[in-house]
Write a protein that holds these residues in place. Sequence first.
Motif, PDB file in Angstrom:
ATOM      1  N   ALA A 144       0.850  -1.196   0.000  1.00 26.61           N
ATOM      2  CA  ALA A 144       0.000   0.000   0.000  1.00 26.61           C
ATOM      3  C   ALA A 144       0.887   1.250   0.000  1.00 26.61           C
ATOM      4  O   ALA A 144       0.673   2.200  -0.761  1.00 26.61           O
ATOM      5  N   GLU A 145       1.905   1.225   0.848  1.00 23.76           N
ATOM      6  CA  GLU A 145       2.837   2.352   0.926  1.00 23.76           C
ATOM      7  C   GLU A 145       3.604   2.501  -0.397  1.00 23.76           C
ATOM      8  O   GLU A 145       3.802   3.603  -0.916  1.00 23.76           O
ATOM      9  N   ALA A 146       4.045   1.364  -0.936  1.00 23.98           N
ATOM     10  CA  ALA A 146       4.823   1.387  -2.183  1.00 23.98           C
ATOM     11  C   ALA A 146       3.982   1.970  -3.325  1.00 23.98           C
ATOM     12  O   ALA A 146       4.456   2.819  -4.089  1.00 23.98           O
ATOM     13  N   ILE A 147       2.713   1.547  -3.386  1.00 25.85           N
ATOM     14  CA  ILE A 147       1.855   2.035  -4.474  1.00 25.85           C
ATOM     15  C   ILE A 147       1.534   3.517  -4.263  1.00 25.85           C
ATOM     16  O   ILE A 147       1.488   4.301  -5.207  1.00 25.85           O
TER      17      ILE A 147
ATOM     18  N   ARG B  26       4.529  -2.776 -21.141  1.00 25.73           N
ATOM     19  CA  ARG B  26       4.215  -2.995 -22.543  1.00 25.73           C
ATOM     20  C   ARG B  26       4.849  -4.303 -22.985  1.00 25.73           C
ATOM     21  O   ARG B  26       5.979  -4.594 -22.620  1.00 25.73           O
ATOM     22  N   GLU B  27       4.105  -5.078 -23.716  1.00 27.69           N
ATOM     23  CA  GLU B  27       4.693  -6.308 -24.250  1.00 27.69           C
ATOM     24  C   GLU B  27       5.296  -5.989 -25.621  1.00 27.69           C
ATOM     25  O   GLU B  27       5.021  -4.950 -26.210  1.00 27.69           O
ATOM     26  N   ALA B  28       6.111  -6.904 -26.108  1.00 31.17           N
ATOM     27  CA  ALA B  28       6.823  -6.673 -27.365  1.00 31.17           C
ATOM     28  C   ALA B  28       5.853  -6.445 -28.534  1.00 31.17           C
ATOM     29  O   ALA B  28       6.178  -5.749 -29.485  1.00 31.17           O
ATOM     30  N   ASP B  29       4.628  -7.007 -28.440  1.00 34.05           N
ATOM     31  CA  ASP B  29       3.665  -6.799 -29.527  1.00 34.05           C
ATOM     32  C   ASP B  29       2.854  -5.521 -29.320  1.00 34.05           C
ATOM     33  O   ASP B  29       1.817  -5.321 -29.958  1.00 34.05           O
ATOM     34  N   GLU B  30       3.344  -4.652 -28.396  1.00 35.64           N
ATOM     35  CA  GLU B  30       2.722  -3.342 -28.124  1.00 35.64           C
ATOM     36  C   GLU B  30       1.484  -3.403 -27.235  1.00 35.64           C
ATOM     37  O   GLU B  30       0.912  -2.370 -26.911  1.00 35.64           O
ATOM     38  N   THR B  31       1.054  -4.604 -26.832  1.00 32.41           N
ATOM     39  CA  THR B  31      -0.088  -4.667 -25.912  1.00 32.41           C
ATOM     40  C   THR B  31       0.323  -4.018 -24.587  1.00 32.41           C
ATOM     41  O   THR B  31       1.400  -4.310 -24.062  1.00 32.41           O
ATOM     42  N   ALA B  32      -0.547  -3.147 -24.070  1.00 33.19           N
ATOM     43  CA  ALA B  32      -0.257  -2.507 -22.785  1.00 33.19           C
ATOM     44  C   ALA B  32      -0.970  -3.276 -21.677  1.00 33.19           C
ATOM     45  O   ALA B  32      -2.127  -3.681 -21.838  1.00 33.19           O
ATOM     46  N   PHE B  33      -0.286  -3.510 -20.583  1.00 32.42           N
ATOM     47  CA  PHE B  33      -0.873  -4.196 -19.427  1.00 32.42           C
ATOM     48  C   PHE B  33      -0.864  -3.238 -18.252  1.00 32.42           C
ATOM     49  O   PHE B  33       0.096  -2.501 -18.046  1.00 32.42           O
ATOM     50  N   SER B  34      -1.949  -3.260 -17.473  1.00 33.06           N
ATOM     51  CA  SER B  34      -1.912  -2.466 -16.245  1.00 33.06           C
ATOM     52  C   SER B  34      -1.807  -3.426 -15.071  1.00 33.06           C
ATOM     53  O   SER B  34      -2.109  -4.612 -15.187  1.00 33.06           O
ATOM     54  N   SER B  35      -1.342  -2.902 -13.966  1.00 31.40           N
ATOM     55  CA  SER B  35      -1.123  -3.736 -12.783  1.00 31.40           C
ATOM     56  C   SER B  35      -2.316  -3.653 -11.856  1.00 31.40           C
ATOM     57  O   SER B  35      -2.979  -2.621 -11.773  1.00 31.40           O
ATOM     58  N   ASP B  36      -2.536  -4.715 -11.135  1.00 34.03           N
ATOM     59  CA  ASP B  36      -3.641  -4.777 -10.199  1.00 34.03           C
ATOM     60  C   ASP B  36      -3.019  -4.950  -8.797  1.00 34.03           C
ATOM     61  O   ASP B  36      -2.192  -5.838  -8.605  1.00 34.03           O
TER      62      ASP B  36
ATOM     63  N   ASP C   9       3.150 -17.969 -17.881  1.00 31.29           N
ATOM     64  CA  ASP C   9       2.819 -18.315 -16.493  1.00 31.29           C
ATOM     65  C   ASP C   9       3.565 -17.418 -15.509  1.00 31.29           C
ATOM     66  O   ASP C   9       3.256 -17.427 -14.312  1.00 31.29           O
ATOM     67  N   LEU C  10       4.531 -16.639 -16.004  1.00 32.54           N
ATOM     68  CA  LEU C  10       5.214 -15.707 -15.105  1.00 32.54           C
ATOM     69  C   LEU C  10       4.658 -14.284 -15.217  1.00 32.54           C
ATOM     70  O   LEU C  10       5.115 -13.384 -14.516  1.00 32.54           O
ATOM     71  N   ARG C  11       3.633 -14.099 -16.070  1.00 39.09           N
ATOM     72  CA  ARG C  11       3.068 -12.756 -16.200  1.00 39.09           C
ATOM     73  C   ARG C  11       2.543 -12.221 -14.865  1.00 39.09           C
ATOM     74  O   ARG C  11       2.694 -11.035 -14.572  1.00 39.09           O
ATOM     75  N   PRO C  12       1.922 -13.060 -14.010  1.00 42.94           N
ATOM     76  CA  PRO C  12       1.447 -12.530 -12.713  1.00 42.94           C
ATOM     77  C   PRO C  12       2.568 -11.971 -11.839  1.00 42.94           C
ATOM     78  O   PRO C  12       2.303 -11.259 -10.867  1.00 42.94           O
ATOM     79  N   SER C  13       3.821 -12.271 -12.161  1.00 44.57           N
ATOM     80  CA  SER C  13       4.933 -11.723 -11.378  1.00 44.57           C
ATOM     81  C   SER C  13       5.320 -10.320 -11.848  1.00 44.57           C
ATOM     82  O   SER C  13       6.054  -9.612 -11.155  1.00 44.57           O
ATOM     83  N   THR C  14       4.839  -9.928 -13.018  1.00 42.17           N
ATOM     84  CA  THR C  14       5.316  -8.667 -13.593  1.00 42.17           C
ATOM     85  C   THR C  14       4.847  -7.432 -12.812  1.00 42.17           C
ATOM     86  O   THR C  14       5.638  -6.504 -12.624  1.00 42.17           O
ATOM     87  N   PRO C  15       3.601  -7.371 -12.304  1.00 37.83           N
ATOM     88  CA  PRO C  15       3.213  -6.171 -11.547  1.00 37.83           C
ATOM     89  C   PRO C  15       4.149  -5.871 -10.367  1.00 37.83           C
ATOM     90  O   PRO C  15       4.565  -4.721 -10.188  1.00 37.83           O
ATOM     91  N   VAL C  16       4.492  -6.872  -9.585  1.00 37.52           N
ATOM     92  CA  VAL C  16       5.371  -6.584  -8.431  1.00 37.52           C
ATOM     93  C   VAL C  16       6.776  -6.235  -8.916  1.00 37.52           C
ATOM     94  O   VAL C  16       7.448  -5.363  -8.358  1.00 37.52           O
ATOM     95  N   GLN C  17       7.194  -6.856  -9.988  1.00 36.30           N
ATOM     96  CA  GLN C  17       8.540  -6.553 -10.489  1.00 36.30           C
ATOM     97  C   GLN C  17       8.599  -5.133 -11.064  1.00 36.30           C
ATOM     98  O   GLN C  17       9.570  -4.415 -10.866  1.00 36.30           O
ATOM     99  N   ARG C  18       7.529  -4.703 -11.732  1.00 38.66           N
ATOM    100  CA  ARG C  18       7.489  -3.325 -12.244  1.00 38.66           C
ATOM    101  C   ARG C  18       7.511  -2.339 -11.082  1.00 38.66           C
ATOM    102  O   ARG C  18       8.178  -1.310 -11.144  1.00 38.66           O
ATOM    103  N   LEU C  19       6.765  -2.652 -10.036  1.00 39.15           N
ATOM    104  CA  LEU C  19       6.733  -1.748  -8.881  1.00 39.15           C
ATOM    105  C   LEU C  19       8.120  -1.640  -8.258  1.00 39.15           C
ATOM    106  O   LEU C  19       8.602  -0.538  -7.945  1.00 39.15           O
TER     107      LEU C  19
END
Length: 279
Positions: free
Chosen positions: A142-145, A154-164, A203-213
């Motif tokens: 909560a503090e970090a966010i 952004r993925e290589a095919d330009e798709t944008a993902f937002s974090s939850d 299967d590692l996509r769910p790890s990307t939000p915390v890694q981006r943060l």
Amino acid sequence: MVISSRFAPSPTGRLHLGHAYSAVLGRQAADRWLLRIEDLDPGRSRPEFVGGILEDLDWLGLSHDGELLVQSQRTMLYAEALERLKADGLVYPCFCTRADIAASLTAPHGDAGSAYPGTCRGRPDDPERRATTPHSWRLNSAEAIARAGLPGWREADETAFSSDPAQIGDAILARKDAPSSYHLACVIDDAATGVTHVVRGADLRPSTPVQRLLQVLLGLPEPTYLHHPLVTHQDGRRLAKRDQAPTLAAMREAGVNGRELARSLATGVLPSGFRLLTP
Ligand code: GLU
């Protein structure tokens, strides 16, 4: 722009076809392709599997660029980053379940981990208890966010993902006897080695939000992500070590030509009995 990617296997068993597919895609996408051994889990990593990884990549005709990076030799770097997060008040010690703590050292394929109810968040620090009791260091999400926002990617095919925020949770970043979890070591090493493209299974996509943060909190650059479909058995079953997925070593013994296999994987053609699945 020089495209740098990395293959980051954990030496917890022999590589299988899914690893080969990931390695081939990473190699194909990059001008510079790095190899990183993710051996932070002392309970599951075995030095002999490092030799197996090198042998299998050689058989596939894939040679990595630059030095072989071994995470267990870089723990000082992860510990330093953790100290910075502690100084910034972004982590707290947690004395909850040992199973969660143990699981944090390896990449959570397919599941970012169950939500942590925050039991230890906001407790006054107790250095004496910390000195004697196994514990982990959790991100105060909560503090970090509140400070860094919710960085997407952004993925290589330009798709944008937002974090939850639910995918981030109060992730474990280190534990008493292991200076880094998978997430922390991963972002530090990707940045330290100039990785521009993170190529790994979906299967590692769910790890990307915390890694981006973590990247934003630690002032690290944002890579482009390529989360590729997973290789499964024809009936959709995952290739898991525990399900006796055929290893590359077994395929080699059966007379398969590794270089030909790599060439066909590069065009998306899999041996019969397997297919690609986008989770
Ligand atoms: N070490 C992880 C694995 O075994 C890979 C993590 C990553 O590519 O970010 O799959």
